[in-house]
Design an enzyme around this catalytic site. Structure first.
Site, PDB file in Angstrom:
ATOM      1  N   ASP A   1       0.857  -1.175   0.000  1.00  5.61           N
ATOM      2  CA  ASP A   1       0.000   0.000   0.000  1.00  5.61           C
ATOM      3  C   ASP A   1       0.899   1.233   0.000  1.00  5.61           C
ATOM      4  OD1 ASP A   1      -2.048   1.770   0.209  1.00  5.61           O
ATOM      5  OD2 ASP A   1      -2.789   1.081   2.144  1.00  5.61           O
ATOM      6  N   SER A   2       0.426   2.310  -0.585  1.00  4.13           N
ATOM      7  CA  SER A   2       1.275   3.492  -0.741  1.00  4.13           C
ATOM      8  C   SER A   2       1.540   4.210   0.568  1.00  4.13           C
ATOM      9  CB  SER A   2       0.626   4.479  -1.713  1.00  4.13           C
ATOM     10  OG  SER A   2      -0.543   5.041  -1.140  1.00  4.13           O
ATOM     11  N   GLY A   3       0.712   3.952   1.579  1.00  5.61           N
ATOM     12  CA  GLY A   3       0.841   4.660   2.839  1.00  5.61           C
ATOM     13  C   GLY A   3      -0.023   5.894   2.932  1.00  5.61           C
ATOM     14  N   GLY A   4      -0.771   6.201   1.857  1.00  2.00           N
ATOM     15  CA  GLY A   4      -1.617   7.387   1.877  1.00  2.00           C
ATOM     16  C   GLY A   4      -2.634   7.369   2.997  1.00  2.00           C
ATOM     17  N   PHE A   5      -3.282   6.228   3.185  1.00  2.00           N
ATOM     18  CA  PHE A   5      -4.288   6.124   4.245  1.00  2.00           C
ATOM     19  C   PHE A   5      -3.659   6.365   5.610  1.00  2.00           C
ATOM     20  CE2 PHE A   5      -6.423   3.575   7.502  1.00  2.00           C
ATOM     21  CZ  PHE A   5      -7.713   4.081   7.425  1.00  2.00           C
TER      22      PHE A   5
ATOM     23  N   ASP B   1      -2.358   8.334  -2.763  1.00  3.41           N
ATOM     24  CA  ASP B   1      -3.670   8.962  -2.902  1.00  3.41           C
ATOM     25  C   ASP B   1      -4.020   9.729  -1.639  1.00  3.41           C
ATOM     26  OD1 ASP B   1      -3.894   6.574  -1.411  1.00  3.41           O
ATOM     27  OD2 ASP B   1      -6.049   6.501  -1.769  1.00  3.41           O
TER      28      ASP B   1
ATOM     29  N   GLN C   1     -11.206   7.208  -5.557  1.00  2.65           N
ATOM     30  CA  GLN C   1     -11.724   7.842  -4.345  1.00  2.65           C
ATOM     31  C   GLN C   1     -13.093   8.455  -4.649  1.00  2.65           C
ATOM     32  OE1 GLN C   1     -10.766   7.645  -1.301  1.00  2.65           O
ATOM     33  NE2 GLN C   1      -8.699   6.784  -1.466  1.00  2.65           N
TER      34      GLN C   1
ATOM     35  N   GLY D   1     -10.944   4.400   0.182  1.00  2.00           N
ATOM     36  CA  GLY D   1     -11.859   5.274   0.897  1.00  2.00           C
ATOM     37  C   GLY D   1     -13.118   4.599   1.373  1.00  2.00           C
TER      38      GLY D   1
ATOM     39  N   ASP E   1      -8.233  -7.030   1.241  1.00  2.00           N
ATOM     40  CA  ASP E   1      -7.286  -7.134   2.351  1.00  2.00           C
ATOM     41  C   ASP E   1      -7.940  -6.559   3.589  1.00  2.00           C
ATOM     42  OD1 ASP E   1      -5.759  -4.426   3.428  1.00  2.00           O
ATOM     43  OD2 ASP E   1      -6.729  -4.154   1.486  1.00  2.00           O
TER      44      ASP E   1
ATOM     45  N   CYS F   1     -12.214 -27.323   8.909  1.00  2.00           N
ATOM     46  CA  CYS F   1     -11.046 -26.487   8.624  1.00  2.00           C
ATOM     47  C   CYS F   1      -9.763 -27.304   8.780  1.00  2.00           C
ATOM     48  CB  CYS F   1     -11.027 -25.282   9.569  1.00  2.00           C
ATOM     49  SG  CYS F   1      -9.643 -24.154   9.313  1.00  2.00           S
TER      50      CYS F   1
ATOM     51  N   CYS G   1      -6.676 -25.903   9.166  1.00  2.00           N
ATOM     52  CA  CYS G   1      -5.591 -25.079   9.700  1.00  2.00           C
ATOM     53  C   CYS G   1      -4.926 -25.764  10.893  1.00  2.00           C
ATOM     54  CB  CYS G   1      -6.112 -23.696  10.102  1.00  2.00           C
ATOM     55  SG  CYS G   1      -7.005 -23.670  11.676  1.00  2.00           S
TER      56      CYS G   1
ATOM     57  N   CYS H   1      -7.133 -26.132  14.028  1.00  2.00           N
ATOM     58  CA  CYS H   1      -8.259 -27.073  13.972  1.00  2.00           C
ATOM     59  C   CYS H   1      -7.822 -28.524  13.824  1.00  2.00           C
ATOM     60  CB  CYS H   1      -9.188 -26.687  12.819  1.00  2.00           C
ATOM     61  SG  CYS H   1     -10.024 -25.105  13.073  1.00  2.00           S
TER      62      CYS H   1
ATOM     63  N   HIS I   1      -6.106 -19.562  12.140  1.00  2.00           N
ATOM     64  CA  HIS I   1      -7.441 -20.063  11.802  1.00  2.00           C
ATOM     65  C   HIS I   1      -8.263 -18.997  11.079  1.00  2.00           C
ATOM     66  CE1 HIS I   1     -11.422 -21.783  12.028  1.00  2.00           C
ATOM     67  NE2 HIS I   1     -11.824 -20.639  12.569  1.00  2.00           N
TER      68      HIS I   1
END
Length: 372
Positions: A92-96, A146, A188, A215, A265, A303, A305, A308, A334
């Site tokens: 991620d660009s880090g904008g958020f 962004d 956005q 956004g 994500d 599951c 994992c 489990c 899990h």
């Protein structure tokens, strides 16, 4: 080097399944991506992470720039070698984070000046700087820098954020020179339909290898998020992967896939795991609860994992009540597996032609008692 192949469409929705090819391997879609903010998914080794079925992992430019610094990562041979993950990665660009976590001093057309929360020094983050950091990190996919407006925000503020986002995207495109790294643009527009449509058209015009919807999941009503995805989906390129940022509940992913979204994500599965909560079906179970004390059955018998297949509810309950780190790791593993399995099941249902029937209940308000 980057190619997106669609293998099947749902005849009754806009859902599709396919494969996004990257230099570090394929990503089957739809697909949930675990978040490894600082080049690690909290409490989980890369070997354990691979067992969850995760194919693509997200890391964050803002946090890695602050610690350890992109130079350290580049000297190690890039992000994949630094963290020991040989599968696809996205940064991620880090904008958020800049706008939500940073102590902003100034924002203008050039970029953002903010104070490093670690040492107080001033950082000048421009689209070019964010792009250069991501090229040094070397993930398969880099995100354009962004401006993510908060919720709520006025129409004029969101309009200004869109204008900057589009201008900054052009600068990111001009600064980006790595042919082995794809650059995605970000739509956005807040909760204003006309601004979302304008942004979708503007970002799509750059003809990038992929496109993201940003956004969302910033406090807006769930129905608004669903409307955003539904309204702008038809404006996005059909032959490129579509990434809905920050989304990770079953209902939200089911609604998004029905509207043509491919990638997701979210920190939710690991955050819940670190607080002793397991995702089972559509429910959230608090493993601190006394009802699990003598329950010697698996957490979820369907599951595969590590939690489990090797441990009981009673044992995990004991670990959580004892504040043992293993309990948090098992629940995080899990929960990630749970979301990966869910996106896998949606892909299979699209292939089999039964997505609209099988996953319609998951798009309702309370899908807790449904299974897949």
């Amino acid at each position: 080097m980057f190619n997106f192949e669609i293998s099947a469409h749902c005849p009754h929705t806009k859902g599709r399944c396919g494969c996004f090819h990257t230099p570090h391997g394929p990503v089957q879609t739809p697909r949930f991506m675990p978040v490894g903010t600082l080049a690690t998914v909290k409490g989980i080794s890369t070997e354990q992470l691979a067992r969850t079925g995760a194919q693509m992992v997200l890391s964050n430019t803002y946090h890695l720039h602050l610690q350890p610094g992109e130079q350290v990562v580049a000297e190690a041979g890039g992000l994949h070698r630094f963290m020991g993950w040989d599968g696809p990665m996205l940064t991620d660009s880090g904008g958020f984070q800049v706008f939500s976590l940073g102590n902003l001093n100034k924002i203008d057309e050039r970029g953002v000046v903010f104070r490093n929360p670690r040492d107080g020094r001033t950082i000048d983050m421009t689209p070019e700087h964010a792009t250069n950091i991501q090229m040094a990190l070397g993930a398969d996919v880099a995100m354009a820098f962004d401006q993510c407006p908060p919720y709520p925000a006025t129409e004029n503020d969101v309009k200004d954020a869109c204008r900057r986002t589009h201008a900054w995207l052009e600068r990111c495109v001009n600064a980006h020179t790595r042919s082995d790294q794809a650059l995605f643009g970000i739509v956005q527009g807040g909760c204003f339909p006309h601004l979302r449509r304008e942004s979708a058209r503007a970002v799509a015009a750059f003809d990038l290898p992929g496109i993201a919807i940003g956004g969302v999941s910033v406090g807006e009503p769930t129905d608004d998020m669903h409307r955003i995805v539904r309204d702008i989906g038809p404006l996005l390129p059909l032959d490129r992967p579509r990434y809905l940022m920050g989304i990770g509940t079953l209902r939200e992913m089911a609604v998004a896939v029905a509207n043509g979204i491919d990638l997701f994500d979210c920190v939710l599965p690991t955050r819940l795991g670190r607080h002793g909560t397991a995702l089972v079906g559509g429910e959230r179970w608090n493993l601190r609860n006394a009802r699990f004390r003598n329950d010697h059955t698996p957490l979820d018998s369907s599951c595969s994992c590590l939690a489990c297949t090797g441990h009981s509810r009673a044992y995990i309950h004991h670990l959580i009540r004892s504040d043992e780190l293993l309990g948090l790791t098992l629940l995080s593993l899990h929960n990630i597996t749970h979301l990966v399995r869910f996106t896998n099941a949606m892909a299979q249902a699209i292939q089999d032609g039964c997505f609209s029937e099988d996953f319609a209940p998951w798009q309702e308000d309370s899908p807790a008692h449904h299974t897949w």
